[in-house]
Design a protein around this motif. Sequence first.
Motif, PDB file in Angstrom:
ATOM      1  N   THR A  27       0.822  -1.214   0.000  1.00 38.06           N
ATOM      2  CA  THR A  27       0.000   0.000   0.000  1.00 38.06           C
ATOM      3  C   THR A  27       0.852   1.257   0.000  1.00 38.06           C
ATOM      4  O   THR A  27       0.503   2.261  -0.636  1.00 38.06           O
ATOM      5  CB  THR A  27      -0.937  -0.008   1.222  1.00 38.06           C
ATOM      6  N   ASN A  28       1.986   1.221   0.703  1.00 40.00           N
ATOM      7  CA  ASN A  28       2.822   2.417   0.861  1.00 40.00           C
ATOM      8  C   ASN A  28       4.070   2.385  -0.014  1.00 40.00           C
ATOM      9  O   ASN A  28       5.066   3.042   0.300  1.00 40.00           O
ATOM     10  CB  ASN A  28       3.250   2.545   2.328  1.00 40.00           C
ATOM     11  N   LEU A  29       4.021   1.647  -1.105  1.00 42.57           N
ATOM     12  CA  LEU A  29       5.191   1.540  -1.960  1.00 42.57           C
ATOM     13  C   LEU A  29       5.579   2.901  -2.557  1.00 42.57           C
ATOM     14  O   LEU A  29       6.768   3.247  -2.630  1.00 42.57           O
ATOM     15  CB  LEU A  29       4.925   0.536  -3.078  1.00 42.57           C
ATOM     16  N   ARG A  30       4.598   3.672  -2.963  1.00 42.01           N
ATOM     17  CA  ARG A  30       4.897   5.004  -3.489  1.00 42.01           C
ATOM     18  C   ARG A  30       5.468   5.899  -2.406  1.00 42.01           C
ATOM     19  O   ARG A  30       6.389   6.693  -2.659  1.00 42.01           O
ATOM     20  CB  ARG A  30       3.633   5.629  -4.079  1.00 42.01           C
ATOM     21  N   LEU A  31       4.969   5.765  -1.188  1.00 42.84           N
ATOM     22  CA  LEU A  31       5.502   6.541  -0.074  1.00 42.84           C
ATOM     23  C   LEU A  31       6.962   6.182   0.184  1.00 42.84           C
ATOM     24  O   LEU A  31       7.785   7.067   0.467  1.00 42.84           O
ATOM     25  CB  LEU A  31       4.663   6.282   1.180  1.00 42.84           C
ATOM     26  N   MET A  32       7.323   4.919   0.074  1.00 46.67           N
ATOM     27  CA  MET A  32       8.690   4.495   0.319  1.00 46.67           C
ATOM     28  C   MET A  32       9.634   4.930  -0.799  1.00 46.67           C
ATOM     29  O   MET A  32      10.839   5.058  -0.585  1.00 46.67           O
ATOM     30  CB  MET A  32       8.757   2.980   0.488  1.00 46.67           C
ATOM     31  N   MET A  33       9.114   5.163  -1.972  1.00 45.95           N
ATOM     32  CA  MET A  33       9.962   5.572  -3.091  1.00 45.95           C
ATOM     33  C   MET A  33      10.144   7.091  -3.158  1.00 45.95           C
ATOM     34  O   MET A  33      11.259   7.572  -3.345  1.00 45.95           O
ATOM     35  CB  MET A  33       9.371   5.069  -4.416  1.00 45.95           C
ATOM     36  N   THR A  34       9.064   7.854  -3.009  1.00 45.57           N
ATOM     37  CA  THR A  34       9.147   9.306  -3.222  1.00 45.57           C
ATOM     38  C   THR A  34       8.475  10.113  -2.113  1.00 45.57           C
ATOM     39  O   THR A  34       8.287  11.315  -2.269  1.00 45.57           O
ATOM     40  CB  THR A  34       8.497   9.678  -4.565  1.00 45.57           C
ATOM     41  N   ARG A  35       8.084   9.482  -1.050  1.00 48.54           N
ATOM     42  CA  ARG A  35       7.391  10.120   0.079  1.00 48.54           C
ATOM     43  C   ARG A  35       6.085  10.740  -0.395  1.00 48.54           C
ATOM     44  O   ARG A  35       5.293  10.049  -1.027  1.00 48.54           O
ATOM     45  CB  ARG A  35       8.308  11.119   0.794  1.00 48.54           C
ATOM     46  N   ALA A  36       5.876  12.049  -0.139  1.00 49.90           N
ATOM     47  CA  ALA A  36       4.573  12.677  -0.399  1.00 49.90           C
ATOM     48  C   ALA A  36       4.575  13.497  -1.682  1.00 49.90           C
ATOM     49  O   ALA A  36       3.886  14.524  -1.773  1.00 49.90           O
ATOM     50  CB  ALA A  36       4.182  13.566   0.786  1.00 49.90           C
ATOM     51  N   TYR A  37       5.334  13.072  -2.690  1.00 45.25           N
ATOM     52  CA  TYR A  37       5.349  13.828  -3.946  1.00 45.25           C
ATOM     53  C   TYR A  37       3.947  13.796  -4.558  1.00 45.25           C
ATOM     54  O   TYR A  37       3.304  12.746  -4.611  1.00 45.25           O
ATOM     55  CB  TYR A  37       6.355  13.220  -4.912  1.00 45.25           C
ATOM     56  N   PRO A  38       3.433  14.949  -5.035  1.00 47.07           N
ATOM     57  CA  PRO A  38       2.033  15.021  -5.488  1.00 47.07           C
ATOM     58  C   PRO A  38       1.738  14.021  -6.606  1.00 47.07           C
ATOM     59  O   PRO A  38       2.497  13.895  -7.560  1.00 47.07           O
ATOM     60  CB  PRO A  38       1.891  16.465  -5.984  1.00 47.07           C
ATOM     61  N   GLU A  39       0.611  13.335  -6.472  1.00 46.75           N
ATOM     62  CA  GLU A  39       0.239  12.333  -7.471  1.00 46.75           C
ATOM     63  C   GLU A  39      -0.061  12.968  -8.813  1.00 46.75           C
ATOM     64  O   GLU A  39       0.229  12.385  -9.864  1.00 46.75           O
ATOM     65  CB  GLU A  39      -0.980  11.549  -6.975  1.00 46.75           C
ATOM     66  N   GLU A  40      -0.609  14.193  -8.816  1.00 48.25           N
ATOM     67  CA  GLU A  40      -0.952  14.839 -10.085  1.00 48.25           C
ATOM     68  C   GLU A  40       0.297  15.271 -10.864  1.00 48.25           C
ATOM     69  O   GLU A  40       0.209  15.560 -12.059  1.00 48.25           O
ATOM     70  CB  GLU A  40      -1.866  16.047  -9.842  1.00 48.25           C
ATOM     71  N   GLN A  41       1.454  15.354 -10.198  1.00 47.00           N
ATOM     72  CA  GLN A  41       2.702  15.704 -10.886  1.00 47.00           C
ATOM     73  C   GLN A  41       3.668  14.520 -10.956  1.00 47.00           C
ATOM     74  O   GLN A  41       4.859  14.700 -11.198  1.00 47.00           O
ATOM     75  CB  GLN A  41       3.380  16.876 -10.169  1.00 47.00           C
ATOM     76  N   TYR A  42       3.130  13.322 -10.791  1.00 46.64           N
ATOM     77  CA  TYR A  42       4.003  12.146 -10.763  1.00 46.64           C
ATOM     78  C   TYR A  42       4.621  11.849 -12.112  1.00 46.64           C
ATOM     79  O   TYR A  42       5.564  11.056 -12.205  1.00 46.64           O
ATOM     80  CB  TYR A  42       3.218  10.916 -10.279  1.00 46.64           C
ATOM     81  N   VAL A  43       4.126  12.471 -13.163  1.00 45.84           N
ATOM     82  CA  VAL A  43       4.737  12.273 -14.472  1.00 45.84           C
ATOM     83  C   VAL A  43       6.186  12.754 -14.460  1.00 45.84           C
ATOM     84  O   VAL A  43       7.020  12.259 -15.229  1.00 45.84           O
ATOM     85  CB  VAL A  43       3.914  13.009 -15.552  1.00 45.84           C
ATOM     86  N   ARG A  44       6.512  13.696 -13.574  1.00 42.25           N
ATOM     87  CA  ARG A  44       7.905  14.160 -13.462  1.00 42.25           C
ATOM     88  C   ARG A  44       8.821  13.037 -12.975  1.00 42.25           C
ATOM     89  O   ARG A  44       9.978  12.936 -13.402  1.00 42.25           O
ATOM     90  CB  ARG A  44       7.982  15.362 -12.515  1.00 42.25           C
ATOM     91  N   ILE A  45       8.311  12.214 -12.082  1.00 42.24           N
ATOM     92  CA  ILE A  45       9.097  11.069 -11.617  1.00 42.24           C
ATOM     93  C   ILE A  45       9.414  10.135 -12.780  1.00 42.24           C
ATOM     94  O   ILE A  45      10.559   9.678 -12.950  1.00 42.24           O
ATOM     95  CB  ILE A  45       8.344  10.313 -10.515  1.00 42.24           C
ATOM     96  N   TRP A  46       8.416   9.858 -13.598  1.00 45.39           N
ATOM     97  CA  TRP A  46       8.623   8.947 -14.727  1.00 45.39           C
ATOM     98  C   TRP A  46       9.533   9.563 -15.779  1.00 45.39           C
ATOM     99  O   TRP A  46      10.279   8.839 -16.465  1.00 45.39           O
ATOM    100  CB  TRP A  46       7.279   8.549 -15.333  1.00 45.39           C
ATOM    101  N   VAL A  47       9.488  10.878 -15.949  1.00 45.67           N
ATOM    102  CA  VAL A  47      10.428  11.541 -16.872  1.00 45.67           C
ATOM    103  C   VAL A  47      11.864  11.334 -16.400  1.00 45.67           C
ATOM    104  O   VAL A  47      12.769  11.032 -17.193  1.00 45.67           O
ATOM    105  CB  VAL A  47      10.091  13.041 -16.999  1.00 45.67           C
ATOM    106  N   CYS A  48      12.086  11.472 -15.090  1.00 44.77           N
ATOM    107  CA  CYS A  48      13.436  11.264 -14.538  1.00 44.77           C
ATOM    108  C   CYS A  48      13.886   9.817 -14.728  1.00 44.77           C
ATOM    109  O   CYS A  48      15.044   9.563 -15.106  1.00 44.77           O
ATOM    110  CB  CYS A  48      13.450  11.633 -13.058  1.00 44.77           C
TER     111      CYS A  48
END
Length: 615
Positions: free
Chosen positions: A85-106
């Motif tokens: 359930t908290n896999l996203r939290l363990m990877m990027t903490r509280a980075y906004p979900e609506e801007q998560y495309v930036r994570i995938w760009v990186c």
Amino acid sequence: MTGLDSSNVSSTTAGGQPPAATPVSKIAPPVTPKLSIWEWVKENLFSSPFNCGLTVVTTVILLAIFRGLLAFIFNPVRQWNGVATNLRLMMTRAYPEEQYVRIWVCVAVILILTSLSMAIWHAGSALSVSEVGRKLLTTGTILVLFALLAPFSTAATMLWLLVALVVLGFAEFLRRSSRGLEGQTISTLTLLVLTLSGLVASLWVIPYGHHSYIPKRDPRVLAEPGTVALSTKLPWTLMLVIAVVAYFTGRALRDRLPANATRITLIVLWLLAPPALLYLVLRDPAFDMNHVATTDLPIFAAYAIGGTALLSWLTRPSTGELGRIVSAIILLAGFCSFLTPMRMIVRIDMLALAIFALAAPTFSGGPRAQKRYVASWIGLLGVMSWLITAINTPSTVSVPGGFFIGGMSITLMVAVFTLVISFPLGIALALARTSSMPIFRLLATWFIEFVRGIPLITILIFFSIMVPLFLPRGMHLGEVAAVIIGYVLFSSAYLAENVRGGLQSITRGQQEAADAVGMTSAQKTLFIVLPQALRVSIPPLVGHCIGVFKETSLLAIIGVFDILYIGRIVIPGQTEFMGSTKENVLFVSLIYWIFAYQMSKASQRLEQRTGLGER
């Protein structure tokens, strides 16, 4: 006299000339005979009664440990849904979900650089069909042990045994068919792509479940049946496609572009990628163009013009000792600028100009070399000015807490920044400690021994809590930046000793040969001594890199939201997953092991490519 040895016979011919040299054929290394699996087991594990007993005892102990670990992992009371359930939290903490495309760009940029590097440097090796069969045979044996020792139901055990038998059967087929396929090989990169393709395909087929945690929803935790969410499996599919396309693009370009220029460009891109992705893509600064035009651009123009004039003068061979004195004065002014209120960009640009000025005599030469050196200064100045402006500009990403990323992202950020910055600093300390100048040797020795005598956690606490209290008015140092500075100093002291061991392995004849061709001390060190010393230092340097990565777990002690802090404190603090600390820490340990193991394997491949340990 009769019975003379042939070595005592005159080496001249009838015409008084020495005989022609006979070409000596290169002797191939002895071929190690390949043993079958049963022969290898008999020779290495059961060659004597003592070895038989030792093998049996060790096997029993390892199987007991393995069974205990599997019993813990597959115990029904374990709360593995907390990790899912908290896999996203363990990877990027509280980075906004609506801007998560930036994570995938990186992630895409890193995969592109990785694939291009693998293509340009001819990464990968070839495995014979029999070798692939042996590796699959090992995999199938592990699956059999897994099925028999794990606390599964009868149906699950039979299913895993069936999978293991299929793998073993295919392995035996490859081993037997390899006798008629002599010389046929399979690329390790092909096997890697096939493995990753299978993992990505499983996201679309296997019902892992869709876990989500939304604080404002009731219930906050929801585990839905089926495959993972589209927002997870689609990006990973695209990442695999991008990596494969980038690799084949690199293969198509490597024979059309000059090799050295292409490799240098890739190295520069790797150095620029971490700060650019972090502070330009993830942080998304809201640039104030009025401030940029009235403040940042004039500062850049002043340093660009002044630096160009200064470096053009310093790279002339006729400048002499006066240039070194001017460079030392600029360096002293750069350090003194930290004692007075001043814009940070002015301080950093002055220190960078001082470093370029001190190194200018090493790269002195004709007009073409001078122009290249000045152009490199302007390019570095432009990148630095852009990044510093981005760091000092407010971010558009709204994240609670002191830093905009956390979890595994901040762990990797601290490790990468520490290694990249401490590497040149450690080399400089190693050169200073082996220098013939007493002042540099004493200062470097004092610094190295002082830092090595202090625990890392003490340095991290000091820089995160105490150092900000002594900064000049108007100067702010964030907690993450302070931690990185302290970690860099600690890492550079240990890295210096690793490099010093390599420097001491270089024979005196190498340096005398460099002196004979008219090289300066700096050129001799940069082009002759350091490349050989770093090659010898590869094993301890990689061990140091692994240690730096693992020791980032100490960030959790000072309250930085790294992956260990989230797994040990944050997730067990959620009411739905109280008591899940053991599961989270085991998952974090697995991640640390994967990264450390891959660095170790990369070190082994690098040693093979450079011929380290061979005569």
